[in-house]
Design a protein around this motif. Structure first.
Motif, PDB file in Angstrom:
ATOM      1  N   ALA A  12      34.062  68.162   3.727  1.00  0.00           N
ATOM      2  CA  ALA A  12      32.710  68.703   3.574  1.00  0.00           C
ATOM      3  C   ALA A  12      31.768  67.639   3.008  1.00  0.00           C
ATOM      4  N   ALA A  13      32.247  66.863   2.032  1.00  0.00           N
ATOM      5  CA  ALA A  13      31.418  65.819   1.440  1.00  0.00           C
ATOM      6  C   ALA A  13      31.094  64.725   2.460  1.00  0.00           C
ATOM      7  N   LEU A  17      27.486  63.387   3.914  1.00  0.00           N
ATOM      8  CA  LEU A  17      27.130  61.978   3.872  1.00  0.00           C
ATOM      9  C   LEU A  17      26.698  61.480   5.247  1.00  0.00           C
ATOM     10  N   VAL A  18      27.456  61.834   6.268  1.00  0.00           N
ATOM     11  CA  VAL A  18      27.119  61.394   7.626  1.00  0.00           C
ATOM     12  C   VAL A  18      25.796  62.005   8.080  1.00  0.00           C
ATOM     13  N   ALA A  19      25.558  63.263   7.765  1.00  0.00           N
ATOM     14  CA  ALA A  19      24.287  63.901   8.137  1.00  0.00           C
ATOM     15  C   ALA A  19      23.115  63.197   7.466  1.00  0.00           C
ATOM     16  N   TRP A  20      23.297  62.785   6.220  1.00  0.00           N
ATOM     17  CA  TRP A  20      22.241  62.099   5.481  1.00  0.00           C
ATOM     18  C   TRP A  20      22.021  60.686   6.034  1.00  0.00           C
ATOM     19  N   LEU A  21      23.115  59.932   6.253  1.00  0.00           N
ATOM     20  CA  LEU A  21      22.992  58.568   6.760  1.00  0.00           C
ATOM     21  C   LEU A  21      22.405  58.534   8.168  1.00  0.00           C
ATOM     22  N   ALA A  22      22.726  59.533   8.979  1.00  0.00           N
ATOM     23  CA  ALA A  22      22.199  59.593  10.341  1.00  0.00           C
ATOM     24  C   ALA A  22      20.756  60.064  10.386  1.00  0.00           C
ATOM     25  N   GLY A  23      20.276  60.598   9.274  1.00  0.00           N
ATOM     26  CA  GLY A  23      18.908  61.095   9.240  1.00  0.00           C
ATOM     27  C   GLY A  23      18.742  62.458   9.877  1.00  0.00           C
ATOM     28  N   ALA A  24      19.852  63.153  10.101  1.00  0.00           N
ATOM     29  CA  ALA A  24      19.788  64.465  10.740  1.00  0.00           C
ATOM     30  C   ALA A  24      19.157  65.509   9.830  1.00  0.00           C
ATOM     31  N   ARG A  25      19.486  65.420   8.525  1.00  0.00           N
ATOM     32  CA  ARG A  25      18.956  66.370   7.549  1.00  0.00           C
ATOM     33  C   ARG A  25      19.300  65.870   6.163  1.00  0.00           C
ATOM     34  N   PRO A  27      21.102  66.003   2.608  1.00  0.00           N
ATOM     35  CA  PRO A  27      22.393  66.599   2.248  1.00  0.00           C
ATOM     36  C   PRO A  27      22.211  67.830   1.376  1.00  0.00           C
ATOM     37  N   ALA A  28      23.131  68.750   1.479  1.00  0.00           N
ATOM     38  CA  ALA A  28      23.104  69.942   0.632  1.00  0.00           C
ATOM     39  C   ALA A  28      23.529  69.540  -0.775  1.00  0.00           C
ATOM     40  N   ALA A  29      22.798  70.020  -1.771  1.00  0.00           N
ATOM     41  CA  ALA A  29      23.125  69.690  -3.157  1.00  0.00           C
ATOM     42  C   ALA A  29      24.409  70.390  -3.592  1.00  0.00           C
ATOM     43  N   ILE A  46      32.159  77.324   5.298  1.00  0.00           N
ATOM     44  CA  ILE A  46      31.591  76.343   4.388  1.00  0.00           C
ATOM     45  C   ILE A  46      30.107  76.264   4.701  1.00  0.00           C
ATOM     46  N   GLY A  47      29.286  76.401   3.677  1.00  0.00           N
ATOM     47  CA  GLY A  47      27.853  76.341   3.910  1.00  0.00           C
ATOM     48  C   GLY A  47      27.101  76.018   2.643  1.00  0.00           C
ATOM     49  N   PRO A  48      25.836  75.632   2.800  1.00  0.00           N
ATOM     50  CA  PRO A  48      25.032  75.319   1.627  1.00  0.00           C
ATOM     51  C   PRO A  48      24.796  76.558   0.774  1.00  0.00           C
ATOM     52  N   ARG A  49      24.723  76.346  -0.521  1.00  0.00           N
ATOM     53  CA  ARG A  49      24.472  77.452  -1.446  1.00  0.00           C
ATOM     54  C   ARG A  49      23.030  77.902  -1.298  1.00  0.00           C
TER      55      ARG A  49
END
Length: 66
Positions: A12-13, A17-25, A27-29, A46-49
């Protein structure tokens, strides 16, 4: 069993990280991991709080850190 939960947390982590580095969105805190699922969505989820609105007067969720 602990090894499987550790693997799940790392996966999940890395996904965040990949979503953030790719600029897709951004990251969920926080991520919630539901191992049992619900009757409408069985299985592991698994999902964002989902947090409610922050109260600026609340020391815990929105208060000043000073």
């Amino acid at each position: 069993m602990v090894v499987h939960l550790n693997g799940l947390a790392v996966n999940a982590a890395l996904t965040e990280l990949v979503a953030w580095l790719a600029g897709a969105r951004p990251p969920a805190a926080w991520l919630d991991i539901d191992l049992l699922g619900t009757t409408k969505r069985p299985g592991m989820q698994i999902g964002p709080r989902h947090t409610g609105d922050r109260d600026p007067r609340c020391v815990d969720c929105g208060g000043s850190t000073t």
